[in-house]
Design a protein around this motif. Structure first.
Motif, short mmCIF file in Angstrom:
data_model
loop_
_atom_site.label_atom_id
_atom_site.label_comp_id
_atom_site.label_asym_id
_atom_site.label_seq_id
_atom_site.Cartn_x
_atom_site.Cartn_y
_atom_site.Cartn_z
N LEU A 1 -7.56 23.88 -1.38
CA LEU A 1 -7.09 22.25 -0.61
C LEU A 1 -8.06 21.29 -1.14
N LEU A 2 -9.02 21.44 -0.40
CA LEU A 2 -9.96 20.79 -0.81
C LEU A 2 -10.18 20.55 -2.30
N VAL A 3 -10.35 21.06 -2.76
CA VAL A 3 -10.47 20.84 -4.68
C VAL A 3 -9.04 19.95 -5.28
N SER A 4 -8.45 20.43 -4.72
CA SER A 4 -6.78 19.54 -5.30
C SER A 4 -6.68 18.49 -4.42
N ASP A 5 -7.45 17.87 -2.93
CA ASP A 5 -7.27 16.98 -2.70
C ASP A 5 -8.11 15.73 -2.89
N ILE A 6 -9.26 16.35 -3.48
CA ILE A 6 -9.96 15.07 -3.62
C ILE A 6 -9.95 14.50 -4.97
N PRO A 7 -9.48 14.41 -5.65
CA PRO A 7 -8.56 13.38 -6.57
C PRO A 7 -7.44 12.51 -6.53
N CYS A 8 -6.88 13.10 -5.16
CA CYS A 8 -5.89 12.11 -4.71
C CYS A 8 -6.43 11.43 -3.70
N LEU A 9 -7.34 11.88 -2.93
CA LEU A 9 -8.52 10.45 -2.60
C LEU A 9 -8.85 9.16 -2.82
N VAL A 10 -9.27 9.84 -4.09
CA VAL A 10 -9.58 9.39 -5.15
C VAL A 10 -8.59 7.81 -5.97
N PHE A 11 -7.93 8.20 -6.21
CA PHE A 11 -6.86 7.96 -7.10
C PHE A 11 -6.06 6.93 -5.42
N TYR A 12 -5.98 7.31 -5.00
CA TYR A 12 -5.37 6.49 -3.50
C TYR A 12 -6.14 5.15 -3.69
N ALA A 13 -7.58 5.50 -3.24
CA ALA A 13 -8.48 4.33 -2.74
C ALA A 13 -8.58 3.33 -4.02
N CYS B 1 0.97 -0.92 -0.28
CA CYS B 1 0.16 0.16 0.12
C CYS B 1 0.99 1.47 -0.19
N CYS B 2 1.82 0.71 0.55
CA CYS B 2 3.34 2.04 0.48
C CYS B 2 3.55 2.65 -1.27
N LEU B 3 3.21 2.08 -2.63
CA LEU B 3 3.02 2.21 -3.52
C LEU B 3 1.93 3.17 -3.97
N PRO B 4 0.93 3.29 -4.17
CA PRO B 4 -0.12 4.08 -4.26
C PRO B 4 -0.24 5.21 -3.20
N GLY B 5 0.51 4.55 -2.48
CA GLY B 5 0.80 6.05 -1.47
C GLY B 5 1.73 6.99 -1.72
N LEU B 6 3.09 6.78 -2.65
CA LEU B 6 3.68 7.70 -3.43
C LEU B 6 2.95 8.56 -4.72
N GLY B 7 2.15 7.51 -4.62
CA GLY B 7 1.50 8.38 -5.97
C GLY B 7 0.27 9.52 -5.47
N TYR B 8 0.37 9.02 -4.48
CA TYR B 8 -0.64 10.17 -3.96
C TYR B 8 0.37 11.62 -3.52
N LEU B 9 1.61 11.31 -2.94
CA LEU B 9 2.03 12.38 -2.56
C LEU B 9 2.57 13.67 -3.57
N ALA B 10 2.99 12.81 -4.87
CA ALA B 10 2.80 13.05 -5.73
C ALA B 10 1.91 13.98 -6.90
N LEU B 11 0.43 13.41 -6.91
CA LEU B 11 -0.48 13.91 -7.40
C LEU B 11 -0.60 14.95 -6.19
N SER B 12 -0.66 14.56 -4.93
CA SER B 12 -0.80 15.93 -4.31
C SER B 12 0.07 17.82 -4.46
N LEU B 13 1.41 17.37 -4.31
CA LEU B 13 2.11 17.66 -5.28
C LEU B 13 2.02 18.41 -6.44
N GLY B 14 1.54 17.56 -7.64
CA GLY B 14 1.50 18.64 -8.99
C GLY B 14 0.54 19.34 -8.64
N LEU B 15 -0.76 18.77 -8.28
CA LEU B 15 -2.26 19.71 -8.23
C LEU B 15 -2.21 20.85 -7.15
N GLY B 16 -1.02 21.04 -6.22
CA GLY B 16 -1.13 22.34 -5.68
C GLY B 16 -0.42 23.25 -6.13
N VAL B 17 0.73 23.13 -6.93
CA VAL B 17 1.22 23.67 -8.10
C VAL B 17 0.38 24.35 -8.69
#
Length: 395
Positions: free
Chosen positions: A367-379, A194-210
Motif C-alpha cells: 500500500l505504501l509503495v503504490s501510494d508514493i507515486p500517487c502522492l508525488v503525482f498530485y504534488a 485542485c480537484c482535477l489533480p485529485g481525480l488523477g490521484y484517484l485514478a492512478l491509485s486504483l491502477g497501481l493498486g490493481v
C-alpha cells in the motif's frame, strides 16, 4: 413807523474787553493736564531667554497630536501579519506572545470535546423525537443505522471548521479566516482547480493498486479488501447523498485543525530576527518543517491505523502540509482529502460494507509503495498549476 417799511439795521455798541475767567475747579483724580511730571526712562531690555527666531520647544513631535482619552483612536481588535508573510508564519503578528499558541491549543481541545458532545446530545434528542425510540449504544455505534452513525460523525467533525477560525480570532487576535490562506479567505476557484489533480490521484491509485495486487497476490489483505457486491440504487442513494454533502466539511475541518492551526501555532515561535545567538534554532523554527512534522504526527495519532498504514498516512499528511505552505493556503489539502474520503466512503456504501466505515487497522507494505507515486503525482500537478495561475503564496 409803518410796519411795511423796512427796518434799518441796528448799530453795534462800543467793544468792551472781557473780564478774566475764573480758575477751573480742582481735578478729582490728580493735577490737571499739563502739570504731569516727565515720564521716567524705560529700563533697558534684558537678555532674551532663547535665540531669536527659535520657537519654544513643543512637548511632542511635530505631526503627532495628542488627543484626550475619550477621543483617542482605538486599537483594532485583530492585527494581520505583515505583508510578505508566508502561510506558516501568519500567526506571528504584532500581538504574538509565547502563551497564545499554547492557550489557543488548549482552548481548541476543550472546545472540540464540548462541540462533539453537544452535537451528539442534540442529535440523540432529535432522533428520539422523530422515531420515538431511545437508541442503545453498541460499541462505537450510537444508532443501529450505519448511515446515521456516519452522518453524526461527519457533522461533529465538520462543525469544528468555524471553531478553529474563531480560536485564531479570539486568542491570537488575527483575522478570522487567516487559517484558510494568506488572503484570509478560502480561494474557491483555486480549490476547484485542485480537484482535477485529485481525480488523477484517484485514478492512478486504483491502477497501481490493481497492478500491485497482481504482482504480489499473496500479500495480507487490508481491512477493506473483503468482497462485496452492488447493493442497488435504492439502497445506495441515501448513503451517497449523506457522504457527498457532509464529507467535504469533515475533510475541511481536519485540514483547518492539522494543516492550519497546528502548523501556524508551531511556526509562530520562530523569531523575526534572522541573526542572534543559536542561529540554527532560529532558522529551524522559522521554517515550516517543525510544524509540518508535528502536525503530521498528530494527524496519525488521531486515526486508528497501525503498521505500514501509519507510515502511509504520515507521508500523506506531510505532503499536504508542504503543499499548504507552498501554495499559501489549505485548498490543495482540502481538495485531495475530500476526494480521497469520498472514494473511501462511497465504495463501501456501494458494495454493502458501510458498516465497517470506521474500521482502521494495518495494511501491507505494498500500500505504501503504490501510494508514493500517487502522492508525488498530485504534488507535482498542484505545483505546476500554481505556477501557471496567479496564486498568492504570501500575505
Amino acid at each position: 413807523m409803518d410796519p411795511q417799511e423796512p427796518r434799518p439795521p441796528s448799530q453795534p455798541g462800543p467793544y468792551s474787553q472781557p473780564g478774566q475767567y475764573p480758575p477751573p475747579p480742582p481735578h478729582p483724580q490728580g493735577p490737571p493736564p499739563g502739570s504731569y511730571p516727565p515720564p521716567a526712562a524705560y529700563p533697558p531690555p534684558g537678555p532674551h531667554p532663547q535665540q531669536w527666531g527659535a520657537p519654544p520647544p513643543y512637548p511632542q513631535q511635530w505631526g503627532a497630536p495628542q488627543y484626550p482619552a475619550q477621543f483617542a483612536p482605538r486599537e483594532p481588535r485583530t492585527i494581520p501579519a505583515p505583508a510578505g508573510t508566508p502561510y506558516h508564519r501568519l500567526a506571528r503578528t504584532a500581538k504574538h506572545a509565547w502563551w497564545r499558541p499554547i492557550v489557543g491549543t488548549l482552548f481548541l481541545g476543550a472546545g472540540i470535546l464540548f462541540i462533539t458532545a453537544g452535537v451528539a446530545v442534540a442529535w440523540e434528542i432529535v432522533h428520539g423525537l422523530i422515531t420515538g425510540e431511545i437508541s442503545q449504544p453498541q460499541g462505537n455505534d450510537i444508532f443501529p443505522s450505519a448511515t446515521e452513525n456516519l452522518a453524526l460523525t461527519l457533522v461533529m467533525l465538520g462543525a469544528l471548521t468555524p471553531f478553529v477560525a474563531f480560536t485564531a480570532w479570539l486568542v491570537q487576535r488575527r483575522p478570522f479566516w487567516s487559517v484558510a490562506s494568506v488572503l484570509n479567505r478560502i480561494r474557491w476557484r483555486w480549490l476547484l482547480m485542485c480537484c482535477l489533480p485529485g481525480l488523477g490521484y484517484l485514478a492512478l491509485s486504483l491502477g497501481l493498486g490493481v497492478l500491485v495486487d497482481a504482482i504480489f497476490p499473496n500479500q495480507d489483505a487490508g481491512p477493506t479488501d473483503d468482497g462485496g457486491s452492488w447493493v442497488g440504487f435504492g439502497a445506495f442513494v441515501v448513503p451517497a447523498l449523506v457522504i457527498i454533502l457532509l464529507v467535504p466539511f469533515q475533510s475541511a475541518a481536519e485540514e483547518f485543525l492539522f494543516r492550519g492551526w497546528l502548523i501556524q501555532a508551531v511556526s509562530a515561535y520562530g523569531p523575526d530576527q534572522k541573526d542572534g545567538p543559536r542561529q540554527w534554532i532560529r532558522t529551524l523554527f522559522r521554517s515550516p518543517w517543525p510544524g509540518i512534522v508535528i502536525a503530521s504526527a498528530a494527524f496519525v495519532s488521531a486515526h486508528g491505523y497501525t503498521g505500514w498504514a501509519m507510515a502511509d498516512i504520515f507521508l500523506f499528511a506531510v505532503m499536504l502540509g508542504w503543499l499548504t505552505v507552498r501554495t499559501g493556503g489549505l485548498e490543495a489539502g482540502i481538495a485531495l482529502h475530500a476526494m480521497n474520503n469520498l472514494f473511501a466512503f462511497l465504495l463501501p456504501a456501494a458494495t454493502g460494507r458501510l458498516d465497517g466505515w470506521d474500521d482502521q487497522g494495518g495494511a501491507p507494505w505494498t500500500l505504501l509503495v503504490s501510494d508514493i507515486p500517487c502522492l508525488v503525482f498530485y504534488a507535482a500537478a498542484v505545483v505546476w498549476l500554481a505556477r501557471r495561475q496567479p496564486i498568492a503564496r504570501v500575505s
